[in-house]
Design an enzyme around this catalytic site. Structure first.
Site, short mmCIF file in Angstrom:
data_model
loop_
_atom_site.label_atom_id
_atom_site.label_comp_id
_atom_site.label_asym_id
_atom_site.label_seq_id
_atom_site.Cartn_x
_atom_site.Cartn_y
_atom_site.Cartn_z
NE ARG A 312 -4.24 -0.07 1.89
CZ ARG A 312 -4.96 0.12 1.04
NH1 ARG A 312 -5.52 1.75 0.14
NH2 ARG A 312 -6.28 -0.41 0.54
CD GLU A 715 -7.10 2.41 6.41
OE1 GLU A 715 -8.01 2.37 5.50
OE2 GLU A 715 -6.02 2.33 6.06
#
Ligand code: MTE
Ligand code: HPA
Ligand code: MOS
Length: 773
Positions: A312, A715
């Site tokens: 990620r 997030e």
């Protein structure tokens, strides 16, 4: 008309939170015969275990059991992805603080005393403590990830300007208010019931079954709520649940294991700190032509989720910019430190922060406003819109976001005012930075993008809602309840939100990757729609209309100009012997990623945002304050603007904490010395910028088919805080007479001061000799 989707409804537990009535695991009434557990943690950094002596611990009155890994009846490996990851140290300890043995005793004080009486004989082994050393020696937990397009090396070589350098980004402790805690209770037939503060009940169930050597059906895990998770309970709750379960099985008594704050900070993984190395080529305008980036994350001693975190990070190293030729390498470094794990953003913040830093460096080198370098490199809408992993960006709203925030924050004018201020102020300097966020939504491990729900309607028309999402304060329970209320057209008071349980909905994914409401909302919507169709079939003849004309709203079922109470239709359905419970299931469509080739479309869509933060720096002490922040964030059509506002504010502040004040410090023996709030500072409400302006982007429902066109929000806003860190860098540059400064994160006052001093010392040398190499 009732409309529950998209309304600012308060958190379902808000009154209980403020009244202290919301129960966490340690607040639950203690079952009869409860034993308390404690851990013995390794006192070496890397060592072979010669011998473990439990006899003194076992002799202490009140001690009922003492175990090591050898006492685990089933498979002691609890690795979520890649083995080995023994539940208690096996043969070797791999970090200072690793759990080696566990005690169960009548009371907590006795358990903790006994844990200290465990004697371990060690034979020390060489330890690797630094990321750079792991990179040098190629000590990796997993194969690297590589994202590539074009020939970055050649493009950089041809470019009129080049910059290279390195940067360090620190880790972060989750500092959830409720630490790791599990309560295990043996039940009939050898079954085990666990109440656990976990983002991932199914994985706890699976791993408890594994260590006990039992089938999954004999283990049930329940989680009503967590006092915060932030990623720290995605995998890492399982270890303590497993230890409690082994002790419970051995003693045939309930066992509670709750770590205290110090143990929690020492023994559980954190945000990965990263070492980034960049090599970038660009033209006179700052347009990037080639970019070669190395991102090395500290995995710690075991893989845990490090592979996915580093992936990620690599996926987000484009930040919001198009790179014509690019090579991004992500390394999962093995070190003899605690095994790092998921933390809000999951590597994304580290990848983005590295590139935003590089953009800032390019601007300093060219003597331009970093904003202009951002704008010139921004992804296009129909061209210059392919990511380094070859996914085209189809929903780019960054240009609109920039335009709106530039206007509402008065960026250009304030930039001039700040320059004027800095020109006349010797010891106080201001800085300003405006940075974007583009965050990919979906688990990058594609199969995790699934969810289930179970909706029950009782005969009185009240509804019980179950799904796989876990509540950690982020509001997934209320959001999913809103969806069901919307489908049935009934009030939220008719819907009972339940604790998440593995015996209600099986095989769930972690509540993570910001996708809790996306996935569980869709699954619950499907279950509710199945039931609504059944009810419409019952109501249609009663209303003298066809089922497709029946409408559910305001607690009524309407059609043919008439209306029936929802509860009446439910009652009629019961009499007609129609099933009033249904399962819903959802799997995100259209996503895939081929890791070996670094190609695919791992994300269903992107969530965007942009922020401008202003900092005021005291050049004598390095201390600073954030004086103003303007945030503009994209929630699509927000499912619940009240909850989402809290997520934006909280995420931003947690991000500021990571990049500026939260410093993890290990000594040269690999001991964490910042393991309590006395030495580890997290931000509080007082650290918010004095002038804090938060807006949600209006009029942009998600073009992807998400639940009521909302976007995930858990997030992404954390990364808006990159603007705060770079505002400090801007102020530090001003303090260093306009020179480039290297400002690693966290930019603590100490580090800011040292960065300014280093830049001034370098000024003795010709600036371009440094810049051009
Ligand atoms: N908000 C609160 N209050 N507490 C938390 O622990 N965790 C964050 C975010 N917001 C968290 C939070 C993280 S890491 C994630 S992945 C998401 O919430 C998870 O929830 P969601 O998918 O339902 O948004
Ligand atoms: N995000 C959060 N948690 C995860 C992911 C992710 O992309 N993949 C596996 N666990
Ligand atoms: Mo969040 S780091 O995906 O739990």
């Amino acid at each position: 008309m009732t409309s529950f989707a998209s309304r600012p409804i308060k958190h379902d537990s808000a009154p209980k939170h403020v009244a202290g009535a919301a129960r966490y695991i340690d607040d639950l009434p203690e079952p009869e015969g409860l034993l308390h557990a404690a851990l013995h943690l390794s006192e070496r950094t890397h060592a072979r275990i010669r011998k473990i002596d439990l006899s003194k611990a076992l002799c202490l009155p009140g001690v009922r059991a003492a175990i090591t890994v050898a006492d685990v009846p089933g498979d002691p490996d609890i690795a979520p992805v890649v083995r080995p990851e023994p539940v208690l140290a096996k043969d070797v300890v791999e970090f200072h603080g690793q759990p080696v043995a566990a005690i169960a005793a009548d009371d907590l004080a006795t358990a903790r005393r006994a844990a200290r009486l465990v004697e371990v004989e060690y034979e020390d082994l060489p330890a690797v403590l630094d990321i750079a050393e792991a990179v040098e020696k190629d000590i990796l937990l997993l194969p690297p990830i590589k994202l590539q397009r074009g020939d970055a090396g050649a493009a950089i070589a041809r470019a009129p300007h080049k910059l290279s350098g390195e940067l360090r980004l620190g880790g972060q402790d989750h500092f959830y208010l409720e630490g790791q805690v599990s309560l295990a209770e043996p039940r009939e037939d050898g079954d085990m019931m666990l109440r656990c503060s976990t983002q991932h009940p199914t994985e706890v169930q699976k791993l408890v079954a594994r260590v006990l050597g039992k089938p999954q059906h004999s283990v049930t895990v329940e989680c009503r709520r967590m006092g915060g998770g932030f990623g720290g309970k995605e995998t890492q709750a399982a270890q303590f649940a497993c230890i409690a379960a082994v002790l419970a099985q051995r003693t045939r008594r309930p066992v509670k294991l709750r770590l205290d704050r110090d143990e929690d900070m020492i023994a559980t993984g954190k945000r990965h700190d990263f070492l980034a190395r960049y090599n970038v080529g660009f033209d006179d305008d700052g347009r990037i032509l080639g970019n070669d980036l190395l991102l090395a994350g500290r995995g710690g001693w075991a893989a845990d989720l490090t592979g996915a975190v580093v992936d990620r990070a690599a996926f987000h190293a484009d930040s919001s910019y198009y790179f014509p030729a690019v090579s991004i390498t992500g390394l999962s470094c093995k070190t003899n430190t605690v095994s790092n794990t998921a933390f809000r953003g999951f590597g994304g913040p580290q990848g983005m922060a590295a590139t935003e830093y590089v953009i800032d460096e390019i601007a300093r080198y060219l003597g331009r406003d970093p904003l202009d370098i951002r704008l010139i490199n921004l992804y296009g809408k129909t061209e210059r819109n392919i990511t380094p992993y070859h996914q085209p960006i189809k929903d780019n709203i960054l240009p609109e976001l920039f335009e709106q925030l530039l206007a509402s924050s008065d960026y250009r004018q304030r930039r001039n005012e700040i320059a004027a201020f800095n020109a006349q102020s010797r010891h106080l300097k201001k800085g300003l930075a405006l940075t974007p966020v583009k965050f990919g939504i979906s688990f990058t491990t594609s199969f995790l993008n699934q969810a289930g729900a179970l909706v029950l309607i009782y005969e009185d028309g009240s509804v019980q809602l179950n799904h796989g999402g876990t509540e950690m304060g982020q509001g997934v329970y209320i959001k999913v309840a809103q969806v069901v209320a919307e489908v049935f057209g009934i009030g939220l008071e008719r819907i009972r939100i339940t604790a998440t349980r593995t015996d209600k909905v099986p095989n769930t994914s972690a509540t993570a990757a910001s996708s809790g409401a996306d996935l569980n909302g869709k699954a619950a919507e499907e279950a509710a729609l199945i039931l609504r169709r059944r009810l419409a079939d019952i109501a249609a003849p009663l209303l003298d209309t066809s089922a497709d004309q029946v409408v559910f709203a305001d607690g009524e079922v309407r059609g043919g100009g008439r209306a029936l109470p929802f509860a009446e239709v439910v009652h009629q359905a019961y009499l007609a012997r129609v099933p009033l419970s249904a399962n819903g299931f959802y799997a995100t469509p259209d996503i895939h990623f081929d890791r070996a080739n670094g190609r695919g479309e791992p994300f269903y869509y992107f969530a965007y945002g942009v922020a401008a933060t202003e900092a005021l720096l005291d050049c004598f002490t390095g201390e600073y304050r954030f004086t103003r922040a303007d945030l503009l964030h994209d929630c699509g059509q927000s499912l619940n603007p009240a909850i989402d506002l809290g997520q934006i504010e909280g995420g931003y502040l947690q991000g500021l904490g990571w990049l500026t004040m939260e410093e993890l410090w290990w000594d040269d023996k690999g001991r964490l010395r910042t393991h309590a709030p006395s030495t580890y500072k997290i931000p509080t409400a007082r650290d918010l910028p004095a002038d804090f302006r938060v807006q949600m982007l209006a009029g942009h429902p998600n073009p992807a088919n998400t639940v009521y066109r909302s976007k995930a929000v858990g997030e992404p806003p954390l990364m808006l805080a990159i603007s705060g860190w770079l505002a400090l860098k801007d102020a530090a540059c001003a303090a260093a007479g306009g020179r480039r400064v290297r400002l690693d994160a966290p930019a603590t006052p100490e580090r800011v001061l040292l960065a300014i001093e280093a830049a001034k010392r370098q000024a003795a040398r010709p600036a371009n000799a440094v810049a051009a190499k």
